[in-house]
Design an enzyme around this catalytic site. Structure first.
Site, PDB file in Angstrom:
ATOM      1  N   GLY A  35       0.780  -1.230   0.000  1.00  0.00           N
ATOM      2  CA  GLY A  35       0.000   0.000   0.000  1.00  0.00           C
ATOM      3  C   GLY A  35       0.812   1.282   0.000  1.00  0.00           C
ATOM      4  O   GLY A  35       0.303   2.327  -0.411  1.00  0.00           O
ATOM      5  N   ASP A  36       2.063   1.226   0.455  1.00  0.00           N
ATOM      6  CA  ASP A  36       2.927   2.411   0.446  1.00  0.00           C
ATOM      7  C   ASP A  36       4.371   1.951   0.287  1.00  0.00           C
ATOM      8  O   ASP A  36       5.228   2.209   1.140  1.00  0.00           O
ATOM      9  CB  ASP A  36       2.746   3.211   1.737  1.00  0.00           C
ATOM     10  CG  ASP A  36       3.468   4.560   1.700  1.00  0.00           C
ATOM     11  OD1 ASP A  36       3.885   4.987   0.597  1.00  0.00           O
ATOM     12  OD2 ASP A  36       3.629   5.183   2.763  1.00  0.00           O
ATOM     13  N   ALA A  37       4.631   1.290  -0.831  1.00  0.00           N
ATOM     14  CA  ALA A  37       5.921   0.624  -1.032  1.00  0.00           C
ATOM     15  C   ALA A  37       6.974   1.587  -1.553  1.00  0.00           C
ATOM     16  O   ALA A  37       7.626   1.339  -2.570  1.00  0.00           O
ATOM     17  CB  ALA A  37       5.755  -0.556  -1.982  1.00  0.00           C
ATOM     18  N   ASN A  38       7.167   2.688  -0.852  1.00  0.00           N
ATOM     19  CA  ASN A  38       8.246   3.600  -1.234  1.00  0.00           C
ATOM     20  C   ASN A  38       9.560   3.096  -0.624  1.00  0.00           C
ATOM     21  O   ASN A  38       9.555   2.345   0.357  1.00  0.00           O
ATOM     22  CB  ASN A  38       7.919   5.035  -0.802  1.00  0.00           C
ATOM     23  CG  ASN A  38       8.007   5.241   0.690  1.00  0.00           C
ATOM     24  OD1 ASN A  38       9.104   5.278   1.257  1.00  0.00           O
ATOM     25  ND2 ASN A  38       6.857   5.383   1.348  1.00  0.00           N
TER      26      ASN A  38
END
Length: 315
Positions: A206-209
């Site tokens: 969901g927030d694979a930075n």
């Protein structure tokens, strides 16, 4: 609870979470409760806390030590929708690709999680961008290998993106930021159609930075700070395209973006054009979110990036 000098050490004004939450009445109300919440879970779980980490905007995070001396991290977050899936997602992964969840207190928004040591992030690791992309892809593959939970445990990418599509259009009409109407409509359409075209369903991060992938002794790299949902795995890679380093600072970002889409698609078993299309959809959503938070110029920059990505996606 009354604030103490000890609290001042734990909640210095420099912390990003204090500055960010202090901008709204709801955030300030939560900040008033935060010292008491931290003390309550500290006592309940019998942990010793160190100097808090900085960087997060929705949670207070600090190193912790368990009674047996084992290292951990305490995270106390403001209750909000995206945070609801973190504990269930970490339980589903059970340490495979992500940090382990040790304890969870939903009523206080508190999680005790595994500490990554040395904790270097992929965003700052002294490695070539292509190698960091490949490492991130390996973490995503591991996360996606977990079985999807029963309906209702996590939100779905399809449901969330349908809501985002509506928000994109509502914000465009209400704010009138002067953005390219056709490009915004393309983003909204992709948000509605891409999830339905998924070839499989996984638990996405969901927030694979790259800042959310840390070096660890137990595994070479582990994911932190997820916002899990179930759905199309191609939703996840977008932050990696632009944040491993910034290709949009180049005179022509298209060659490096094309190369990165191909690299990620090969590593993840997906279609490069599909990854680029998801990047368009999410960039447009982010642009209208920026505009709705008084950053119309920043949103315009994101839309310029979306236009380049749309060219690569052929849409």
């Amino acid at each position: 609870m009354e604030r103490t000098r000890h609290d001042d050490d734990r909640f210095p004004a420099r912390l990003s979470v204090l500055r960010h939450m202090g901008r709204s009445a709801a955030g300030r109300a939560w900040l008033d409760r935060l010292p008491g919440l931290v003390r309550e879970v500290e006592e309940r779980w019998d942990v010793r806390l160190g100097t808090p980490f900085d960087g997060g905007t929705c949670a207070w995070v600090a190193p912790a030590e368990l009674p047996d001396g084992a290292p951990a991290v305490l995270k106390v977050g403001r209750p909000h929708r995206e945070a609801e899936g973190e504990a269930p997602g970490l339980r589903i992964w059970d340490g495979n690709g992500a940090v382990r969840l040790l304890r969870h207190d939903r009523s206080r928004g508190a999680l005790l999680i595994e500490r990554c040591t040395p904790g270097t992030s992929l965003a700052t690791a002294a490695l070539p961008p292509e190698e960091r992309l490949a490492l991130a892809a390996g973490v995503l593959r591991e996360l996606w290998s977990a079985p999807a939970p029963p309906d209702g445990v996590l939100e779905s990418v399809e449901q969330v993106c349908a809501e985002w599509a509506d928000l994109v259009q509502e914000r465009m009409l209400r704010l009138r930021p002067g953005y390219d109407v056709g490009l915004v409509e393309l983003g909204a359409r992709l948000l509605r159609t891409l999830p339905a075209g998924a070839r499989r369903e996984v638990v996405v991060h969901g927030d694979a930075n790259p800042g959310n992938v840390l070096a660890s002794r137990r595994r070479p790299w582990l994911a932190i700070d997820p916002k899990p949902m179930t759905g199309d795995p191609a939703y996840d890679p977008w932050p990696l395209l632009a944040q491993i380093d910034d290709p949009f600072t180049r005179d022509d970002p298209r060659p490096v973006l094309r190369e990165r889409c191909a690299l990620l698609a090969d590593a993840l078993g997906d279609d490069p054009a599909r990854l680029a299309a998801w990047a368009v959809a999410r960039s447009v959503e982010s642009a209208l979110h920026s505009a709705d938070h008084d950053d119309v110029a920043g949103g315009a920059e994101e839309l310029a990036q979306a236009r380049t990505l749309a060219e690569l996606a052929g849409c």
